[in-house]
Design a protein around this motif. Structure first.
Motif, PDB file in Angstrom:
ATOM      1  N   SER A  12      44.986  25.412  46.412  1.00 14.92           N
ATOM      2  CA  SER A  12      43.674  25.453  47.060  1.00 14.92           C
ATOM      3  C   SER A  12      42.929  26.720  46.647  1.00 14.92           C
ATOM      4  CB  SER A  12      43.817  25.384  48.580  1.00 14.92           C
ATOM      5  OG  SER A  12      44.370  26.570  49.105  1.00 14.92           O
ATOM      6  N   LEU A  13      41.613  26.662  46.745  1.00 20.80           N
ATOM      7  CA  LEU A  13      40.752  27.762  46.309  1.00 20.80           C
ATOM      8  C   LEU A  13      39.889  28.251  47.459  1.00 20.80           C
ATOM      9  CD1 LEU A  13      39.550  26.083  43.007  1.00 20.80           C
ATOM     10  CD2 LEU A  13      41.335  27.821  43.240  1.00 20.80           C
ATOM     11  N   ARG A  14      39.675  29.554  47.513  1.00 22.14           N
ATOM     12  CA  ARG A  14      38.768  30.090  48.535  1.00 22.14           C
ATOM     13  C   ARG A  14      37.328  29.816  48.110  1.00 22.14           C
ATOM     14  NH1 ARG A  14      40.214  34.924  45.943  1.00 22.14           N
ATOM     15  NH2 ARG A  14      38.435  35.795  44.851  1.00 22.14           N
ATOM     16  N   VAL A  15      36.411  29.931  49.052  1.00 23.42           N
ATOM     17  CA  VAL A  15      34.992  29.755  48.780  1.00 23.42           C
ATOM     18  C   VAL A  15      34.325  31.114  48.918  1.00 23.42           C
ATOM     19  CG1 VAL A  15      32.848  28.653  49.513  1.00 23.42           C
ATOM     20  CG2 VAL A  15      35.005  27.373  49.586  1.00 23.42           C
ATOM     21  N   ASP A  16      33.663  31.541  47.861  1.00 22.19           N
ATOM     22  CA  ASP A  16      32.933  32.809  47.854  1.00 22.19           C
ATOM     23  C   ASP A  16      31.445  32.533  47.759  1.00 22.19           C
ATOM     24  OD1 ASP A  16      35.154  34.608  47.858  1.00 22.19           O
ATOM     25  OD2 ASP A  16      35.463  34.176  45.724  1.00 22.19           O
ATOM     26  N   ARG A  17      30.676  33.447  48.282  1.00 20.35           N
ATOM     27  CA  ARG A  17      29.218  33.397  48.129  1.00 20.35           C
ATOM     28  C   ARG A  17      28.850  34.379  47.028  1.00 20.35           C
ATOM     29  NH1 ARG A  17      31.319  32.399  52.608  1.00 20.35           N
ATOM     30  NH2 ARG A  17      30.500  30.893  54.067  1.00 20.35           N
ATOM     31  N   ALA A  18      28.215  33.884  46.006  1.00 30.97           N
ATOM     32  CA  ALA A  18      27.875  34.736  44.862  1.00 30.97           C
ATOM     33  C   ALA A  18      26.684  35.633  45.212  1.00 30.97           C
ATOM     34  CB  ALA A  18      27.543  33.880  43.655  1.00 30.97           C
ATOM     35  N   PRO A  19      26.857  36.958  45.090  1.00 31.29           N
ATOM     36  CA  PRO A  19      25.710  37.837  45.358  1.00 31.29           C
ATOM     37  C   PRO A  19      24.601  37.588  44.337  1.00 31.29           C
ATOM     38  CG  PRO A  19      27.622  39.111  44.597  1.00 31.29           C
ATOM     39  CD  PRO A  19      28.041  37.679  44.670  1.00 31.29           C
ATOM     40  N   ASN A  20      23.389  37.673  44.796  1.00 32.10           N
ATOM     41  CA  ASN A  20      22.198  37.479  43.961  1.00 32.10           C
ATOM     42  C   ASN A  20      21.988  36.038  43.498  1.00 32.10           C
ATOM     43  OD1 ASN A  20      21.682  40.284  44.115  1.00 32.10           O
ATOM     44  ND2 ASN A  20      23.121  40.619  42.432  1.00 32.10           N
ATOM     45  N   TYR A  21      22.792  35.112  44.000  1.00 34.10           N
ATOM     46  CA  TYR A  21      22.630  33.698  43.672  1.00 34.10           C
ATOM     47  C   TYR A  21      22.667  32.908  44.972  1.00 34.10           C
ATOM     48  CZ  TYR A  21      23.803  34.953  38.870  1.00 34.10           C
ATOM     49  OH  TYR A  21      23.814  35.518  37.627  1.00 34.10           O
ATOM     50  N   GLU A  22      22.036  31.799  44.984  1.00 35.85           N
ATOM     51  CA  GLU A  22      22.086  30.911  46.145  1.00 35.85           C
ATOM     52  C   GLU A  22      23.115  29.820  45.880  1.00 35.85           C
ATOM     53  OE1 GLU A  22      20.494  31.179  49.103  1.00 35.85           O
ATOM     54  OE2 GLU A  22      19.798  33.125  48.377  1.00 35.85           O
ATOM     55  N   GLU A  23      24.376  30.231  45.702  1.00 38.97           N
ATOM     56  CA  GLU A  23      25.412  29.246  45.457  1.00 38.97           C
ATOM     57  C   GLU A  23      26.746  29.707  46.014  1.00 38.97           C
ATOM     58  OE1 GLU A  23      25.229  29.047  41.174  1.00 38.97           O
ATOM     59  OE2 GLU A  23      26.908  30.420  40.965  1.00 38.97           O
ATOM     60  N   ARG A  24      27.583  28.721  46.287  1.00 44.78           N
ATOM     61  CA  ARG A  24      28.949  28.988  46.735  1.00 44.78           C
ATOM     62  C   ARG A  24      29.865  28.676  45.561  1.00 44.78           C
ATOM     63  NH1 ARG A  24      29.391  28.904  52.387  1.00 44.78           N
ATOM     64  NH2 ARG A  24      31.234  27.584  52.479  1.00 44.78           N
ATOM     65  N   ARG A  25      30.916  29.446  45.404  1.00 40.14           N
ATOM     66  CA  ARG A  25      31.829  29.268  44.275  1.00 40.14           C
ATOM     67  C   ARG A  25      33.270  29.192  44.767  1.00 40.14           C
ATOM     68  NH1 ARG A  25      29.479  33.756  39.985  1.00 40.14           N
ATOM     69  NH2 ARG A  25      27.414  32.822  39.791  1.00 40.14           N
ATOM     70  N   ASP A  26      34.054  28.340  44.123  1.00 36.89           N
ATOM     71  CA  ASP A  26      35.486  28.318  44.378  1.00 36.89           C
ATOM     72  C   ASP A  26      36.116  29.443  43.572  1.00 36.89           C
ATOM     73  OD1 ASP A  26      35.339  26.110  46.013  1.00 36.89           O
ATOM     74  OD2 ASP A  26      35.819  24.679  44.428  1.00 36.89           O
ATOM     75  N   GLY A  27      37.123  30.096  44.152  1.00 34.89           N
ATOM     76  CA  GLY A  27      37.752  31.210  43.457  1.00 34.89           C
ATOM     77  C   GLY A  27      39.216  31.363  43.831  1.00 34.89           C
ATOM     78  N   LEU A  28      39.897  32.175  43.042  1.00 37.00           N
ATOM     79  CA  LEU A  28      41.315  32.455  43.241  1.00 37.00           C
ATOM     80  C   LEU A  28      41.578  33.880  42.785  1.00 37.00           C
ATOM     81  CD1 LEU A  28      44.025  31.031  44.038  1.00 37.00           C
ATOM     82  CD2 LEU A  28      44.344  30.614  41.595  1.00 37.00           C
ATOM     83  N   ALA A  29      42.295  34.639  43.575  1.00 31.82           N
ATOM     84  CA  ALA A  29      42.638  36.005  43.181  1.00 31.82           C
ATOM     85  C   ALA A  29      43.401  35.976  41.856  1.00 31.82           C
ATOM     86  CB  ALA A  29      43.484  36.673  44.267  1.00 31.82           C
ATOM     87  N   GLN A  30      43.088  36.895  40.975  1.00 33.72           N
ATOM     88  CA  GLN A  30      43.656  36.901  39.626  1.00 33.72           C
ATOM     89  C   GLN A  30      45.170  37.068  39.610  1.00 33.72           C
ATOM     90  OE1 GLN A  30      41.355  39.949  37.682  1.00 33.72           O
ATOM     91  NE2 GLN A  30      39.707  38.530  37.198  1.00 33.72           N
ATOM     92  N   ASP A  31      45.745  37.744  40.607  1.00 31.30           N
ATOM     93  CA  ASP A  31      47.194  37.960  40.592  1.00 31.30           C
ATOM     94  C   ASP A  31      47.997  36.674  40.810  1.00 31.30           C
ATOM     95  OD1 ASP A  31      46.481  37.773  43.266  1.00 31.30           O
ATOM     96  OD2 ASP A  31      47.583  39.552  43.886  1.00 31.30           O
ATOM     97  N   TRP A  32      47.356  35.613  41.315  1.00 36.74           N
ATOM     98  CA  TRP A  32      48.074  34.352  41.478  1.00 36.74           C
ATOM     99  C   TRP A  32      48.603  33.823  40.145  1.00 36.74           C
ATOM    100  CZ3 TRP A  32      50.422  32.412  45.370  1.00 36.74           C
ATOM    101  CH2 TRP A  32      49.973  32.626  46.667  1.00 36.74           C
ATOM    102  N   ALA A  33      47.862  33.988  39.066  1.00 41.46           N
ATOM    103  CA  ALA A  33      48.312  33.493  37.755  1.00 41.46           C
ATOM    104  C   ALA A  33      49.651  34.106  37.375  1.00 41.46           C
ATOM    105  CB  ALA A  33      47.263  33.777  36.690  1.00 41.46           C
ATOM    106  N   ASP A  34      49.790  35.419  37.548  1.00 40.66           N
ATOM    107  CA  ASP A  34      51.061  36.082  37.226  1.00 40.66           C
ATOM    108  C   ASP A  34      52.179  35.615  38.145  1.00 40.66           C
ATOM    109  OD1 ASP A  34      49.989  37.557  35.141  1.00 40.66           O
ATOM    110  OD2 ASP A  34      49.553  39.296  36.408  1.00 40.66           O
ATOM    111  N   HIS A  35      51.897  35.541  39.442  1.00 37.32           N
ATOM    112  CA  HIS A  35      52.918  35.110  40.402  1.00 37.32           C
ATOM    113  C   HIS A  35      53.430  33.711  40.068  1.00 37.32           C
ATOM    114  CE1 HIS A  35      52.025  38.611  42.694  1.00 37.32           C
ATOM    115  NE2 HIS A  35      50.935  38.150  43.259  1.00 37.32           N
ATOM    116  N   LEU A  36      52.525  32.801  39.806  1.00 40.73           N
ATOM    117  CA  LEU A  36      52.919  31.426  39.545  1.00 40.73           C
ATOM    118  C   LEU A  36      53.640  31.294  38.203  1.00 40.73           C
ATOM    119  CD1 LEU A  36      49.745  29.643  40.933  1.00 40.73           C
ATOM    120  CD2 LEU A  36      51.978  29.917  42.049  1.00 40.73           C
ATOM    121  N   ALA A  37      53.217  32.038  37.196  1.00 39.63           N
ATOM    122  CA  ALA A  37      53.892  32.007  35.895  1.00 39.63           C
ATOM    123  C   ALA A  37      55.331  32.501  36.014  1.00 39.63           C
ATOM    124  CB  ALA A  37      53.125  32.847  34.881  1.00 39.63           C
ATOM    125  N   GLN A  38      55.555  33.529  36.808  1.00 41.03           N
ATOM    126  CA  GLN A  38      56.911  34.059  37.004  1.00 41.03           C
ATOM    127  C   GLN A  38      57.827  33.033  37.658  1.00 41.03           C
ATOM    128  OE1 GLN A  38      56.602  37.728  39.193  1.00 41.03           O
ATOM    129  NE2 GLN A  38      55.466  38.741  37.564  1.00 41.03           N
TER     130      GLN A  38
END
Length: 159
Positions: A12-38
């Motif tokens: 699952s992905l968190r929902v962020d509000r992009a500053p200076n834009y009128e949009e919501r974005r799905d996101g994931l902390a970058q450290d998840w990639a390393d954790h899951l690869a390990q």
């Protein structure tokens, strides 16, 4: 990575509000990639914009579900939070339902654990000393099967 086929996990992905834009974005902390690869995990990122994520999950052949942190879940009888994401609540409820019908394991981290609690009829309440868990790090003891008995983790708890 090992020569064993990696486990296919819907994430699952968190929902962020992009500053200076009128949009919501799905996101994931970058450290998840390393954790899951390990852990030899192949993540399949589930967008929060789909009417239904079930067809996607079926086509991916996922073997487990990971509900990540971020955003405040909407608990029944509580007012919406500024950090809430109703579209994520809907997606994660569907992920849990999918996992249950397929008898797949579900791991809930931070908000993910709260969503599991809510899904199965539990509630949420503000912790009186949550300030000690906002934007800080602390040691936790882990299960031995993870391979590390202790770790320092970040924390940003409001509930």
């Amino acid at each position: 990575m090992s020569s064993v086929e990696p486990i296919r996990v819907a994430v699952s992905l968190r929902v962020d509000r992009a500053p200076n834009y009128e949009e919501r974005r799905d996101g994931l902390a970058q450290d998840w990639a390393d954790h899951l690869a390990q852990l030899d995990v192949m993540p399949f990122l589930v967008p929060n914009t789909l009417r239904s994520c079930r067809p996607l999950l079926e086509s991916w052949g996922v073997q487990a579900v990971l509900l990540t942190g971020g955003n405040d879940p909407l608990a029944p009888g509580t007012p919406p939070s500024v950090n809430g994401a109703p579209e994520r609540d809907r997606t994660e409820r569907e992920l849990i339902r999918f996992a249950r019908t397929r008898k797949l394991p579900v791991i809930g981290v931070c908000r993910g654990a709260q969503m599991l609690n809510l899904y199965f009829g539990g509630g949420l309440c503000a912790v009186h000393d949550a300030a000690h868990h906002v934007a800080t790090t602390h040691d936790v003891r882990l299960s031995e099967w993870i391979g590390t008995p202790q770790a320092c983790v970040n924390s940003f708890h409001a509930l």
